[in-house]
Design an enzyme around this catalytic site. Sequence first.
Site, short mmCIF file in Angstrom:
data_model
loop_
_atom_site.label_atom_id
_atom_site.label_comp_id
_atom_site.label_asym_id
_atom_site.label_seq_id
_atom_site.Cartn_x
_atom_site.Cartn_y
_atom_site.Cartn_z
CG ASN A 66 -6.31 -12.26 -13.37
OD1 ASN A 66 -7.25 -12.68 -12.72
ND2 ASN A 66 -5.66 -13.00 -14.25
CG ASP A 84 -6.71 -21.14 -13.10
OD1 ASP A 84 -7.15 -19.99 -12.93
OD2 ASP A 84 -5.62 -21.37 -13.64
CG PHE A 127 -16.93 -15.79 -13.19
CD1 PHE A 127 -16.38 -16.98 -13.64
CD2 PHE A 127 -17.98 -15.86 -12.28
CE1 PHE A 127 -16.84 -18.21 -13.19
CE2 PHE A 127 -18.46 -17.09 -11.84
CZ PHE A 127 -17.89 -18.26 -12.30
NE ARG A 128 -10.84 -14.60 -18.66
CZ ARG A 128 -9.59 -14.85 -18.32
NH1 ARG A 128 -8.99 -14.10 -17.41
NH2 ARG A 128 -8.94 -15.86 -18.88
#
Length: 452
Positions: A100, A316, A69-70
């Site tokens: 990440n 993903d 979800f950044r």
Amino acid sequence: MTTLIKNALIINEGRSFKGSVSIDGSCIAGIYEGAAPEIINGIPGKDLKVIDASGKWLLPGCIDDQVHFREPGLTHKGDIKSESRAAVAGGVTTYMDMPNTNPQTTTLEELEWKFQRAAGVSPANYSFFFGGTNSNAGLVSGLDRKRIPGIKLFLGSSTGNMLVDREESLRRFFGETDLLIAVHAEKEDIIQRNKLYYTAAYGEENLDISFHSKIRSEEACYASSSEAVELAKKLGTRLHIFHLSTTKELSLLDRGALGERSITGEACIHHLWFCDEDYEKFGNLIKWNPSIKTAADRDALRNAVNDDTIAVVATDHAPHLLSEKEGTCLTAASGGPLVQHSLLAMLEMAADGIFTPEKVVAKMAHHPAELYKIDRRGYIRTGYYADLVLIDPEKPITVTKDNILYKCNWSPFEGYTFQHSVWKTFVNGNETYSEGQVLENTTGREVVYNHN
């Protein structure tokens, strides 16, 4: 508030039957097979809301065990609020976010920041993997087992480059915790060898998307997965292999009852829908790591979903701006947005006879709940949280920029018409999405795990 969803086709635990479900607060209060029950006044002291779901399908909400979800640090392409809104619009009521980001979720402080952020903005239920690195294995003992699904290790470099490649670090992660270890498995030295070979043969500027599955090859996937399985068996690790993409890797997985497996695997929507023949049409839009491979690999993955070799189906989900998807197979960003359309894509494949609706529910709701030992989610059962999705099987929807909720505002399914659409989504008993609109009235809850 008491809510009665009546006259739906309930698809749950391998069965499909006409019935009704009552909700009291955040949980399922009753399940009624056959004719709708005569609930007139609801639970004493509470108002009654009746939803006539005649002609609709009622499913447990999907649990997606792999999303990106950044947030923090990459919010120009997605954030917890925007992507979780897209999730509930797609019938995904619970998600597990990957580490990440920037900064990476590799400290207890960064993990806690994500929990706090989601508590304020996420309409879906939320959870976060802790990210392993070459130097943070010592932090594992400080993790709260009831709050996290497991530890994520990148055994091949990908977005964010959290590659864990030191043998000592891997042995510590695999050997010093009984938490689930989830891996991105691609062998880095094979990828680099392939990259050098094709760059020398064709020139870097000529390596279009068709070379992606040659560089991130079957060999790279199997070599990494098999090494992880060997180490897991040696050290007694509970291992889960994310986004399987090859036929060969399926031989590494355990069979039998889900709760008794030590080595499990996941398939993602893009590997079940696309194959390398689609690169010509979609180009970099379907560039993922691991790469999309052959039609034979895709068919083998589909068969493995049906025979239960593969435990769960996820997305993903990994949004990028369209401008970041431009370039060669070496420079274009890998990943794409899927969480709003994952359930619809699986139901579309079910309509085509590839899966059954009951199998879709098992792989996207029941099995993730069992695999991760999630407390009272993933099923339509009395006393469970009312995470539910109503599907309209007679109302097609065409994916357009006007109805895409991803912050990046594109989808590989853009222009495609799905035969089904999501009518309503409930999260913890609250109607969170209805007829094309996310209702800005609730937030989800932190997922609780019943690890032994």
